[in-house]
Write an enzyme that holds these catalytic residues in place. Sequence first.
Site, PDB file in Angstrom:
ATOM      1  N   ASP A  37     -25.317 -21.194  -7.558  1.00  0.00           N
ATOM      2  CA  ASP A  37     -26.694 -20.748  -7.372  1.00  0.00           C
ATOM      3  C   ASP A  37     -27.282 -21.356  -6.106  1.00  0.00           C
ATOM      4  OD1 ASP A  37     -26.546 -19.330  -9.695  1.00  0.00           O
ATOM      5  OD2 ASP A  37     -27.665 -20.764 -10.917  1.00  0.00           O
ATOM      6  N   LYS A  59     -29.821 -16.354  -7.152  1.00  0.00           N
ATOM      7  CA  LYS A  59     -30.585 -16.867  -8.294  1.00  0.00           C
ATOM      8  C   LYS A  59     -31.731 -17.755  -7.821  1.00  0.00           C
ATOM      9  CE  LYS A  59     -27.988 -14.834 -11.311  1.00  0.00           C
ATOM     10  NZ  LYS A  59     -28.505 -13.663 -12.032  1.00  0.00           N
ATOM     11  N   MET A 168     -40.240 -21.762 -13.654  1.00  0.00           N
ATOM     12  CA  MET A 168     -40.328 -20.476 -12.954  1.00  0.00           C
ATOM     13  C   MET A 168     -41.737 -19.893 -12.990  1.00  0.00           C
ATOM     14  SD  MET A 168     -36.658 -18.866 -14.174  1.00  0.00           S
ATOM     15  CE  MET A 168     -36.626 -19.633 -15.793  1.00  0.00           C
TER      16      MET A 168
END
Length: 514
Positions: A37, A59, A168
């Site tokens: 990632d 990602k 996130m």
Amino acid sequence: MATSGNVYLLGAGPGNIDYLTVRGQQVLHQADCLIYDALVDSRLLSQLSPTCETIQVGKRGGRPSTPQRDINQLLVTHCQQGQQVVRLKSGDPFIFGRAAGEIQALKAANCNFEVIPGVSSALAAPLLSAIPLTDPALSHGFGVFTAHNLQNLDWATLANLETLVLLMGGRQLGEICYQLQSHGKHADTPVAVIQWASQPQQRLWQGNLLTIAQKIKGEPRAQGETLSPCIIVVGEVVRLREFLQPATASMTGVQPLAQKTILVTRATGQSSAFTTLLTHQGATVVDLPALEIRPPSSWADLDRALDKIHTFDWLVLTSANAVNFFLDRLLSRGDDLRQLAHLQLAVVGKKTARILVERGLRADFIPDNYVADALVEGFPVSLPGLRLLFPRVETGGRDILVKEFSAQGAVVTEVAAYESGCPGKISAPALAVLQQGQVDAITFASSKTVRHFKQLMAAQVGDNWRAMVEGVAIASIGPQTTKTCQEDLGRVDIEATTYTLDGLTDALVQWANP
């Protein structure tokens, strides 16, 4: 029947290589293929073998990523080829890591796999910011949620939690604060936003549900810069920061080279001391070995010199390699240090002198200036008729020292003690960070590393290599290396004033903090 390959779904931790597990380091060392990632520490790539294939799959919030089905297929394909495959994920594979879909694909293809835990940023970020997620009085538990899709969250339940951790959520911070207040959370509830947890560039903003979004919005930011990646902590435990931080400084005090990724071009096995100096200043260091140190093509000349060692007056050593290869050859013949007892020893540089001491000898003369030319200028005895033995690199070394000694009447015997050649190719980690534009500076400690760097880049990247390093600072250890940089790379941006690795480190610190 299962394939002969293996897939390791590995948690990289919060980002910094310091928090990689021992098991994680083991599987990185043995990997044939790394699928990783974007948020993992580029220094993790230094744990790979030079032959390991690296594939970045993105990602990263708000940026293009490889579709998950394609990642699944990459894992299966490389495993079925009999490779040891590491799927490197930020944090922990089972915390918002989409590992379940990858495991299902591996099981369907009858591939062997192992899941290796990592330290989740949901736990590490608060800890590294002196925020405890539980407290006997303020927090009897906590909840961890993804803010990727806010409409999927039960805001009434979240608002009742004593401590809430959201991943996130950087792009939707304002909406998060609004929803929590709308569902009963007090506006003065403390909030901390932690960006780049565990990394040298870690930042933290502290406020409350009413003020935090505006506080962050009001700070100057680079164009296009977002809060990603960040962790949001909501709850009274945030107030404990002021009591739990170390008294001297915050846990993540900014270091001079924080947020700088630096390529080191020294030979494999010789870069560790320099790497330690740079990382101590906060830099992310990636090795791009542009030298291979090896024995000379023949020992004949050195052996002949050792056979008549009693005829020489001085032994001249201008590098740590010269010290080690000369003494190793002496001892391998069955000789010992007593055969050098009559010799005076001259060296260039404190490092060379230190290596000599480690090998049981002391230098009789070290010039004040750390360049070979200064050896002749300040030589402590009259040179006419003096017999000097000069073990050195077989090819590519400078001739000025021999010429100046000879011009002043000394008799110099040059012998090849070692060779420094060009590696076969650029290491995969170094090439990856160059291609991704993540490098801030490239360091050169010798002219050979400059020439070999140019040779490697042209061979592996083609004519485009100059564009790849256009915005990267070129750092040189001293005048001779600078001259080669200007000839082969067209410029030098940083030059050490003291021609040592410590001096080059100081020059990089000054460059980063003008």
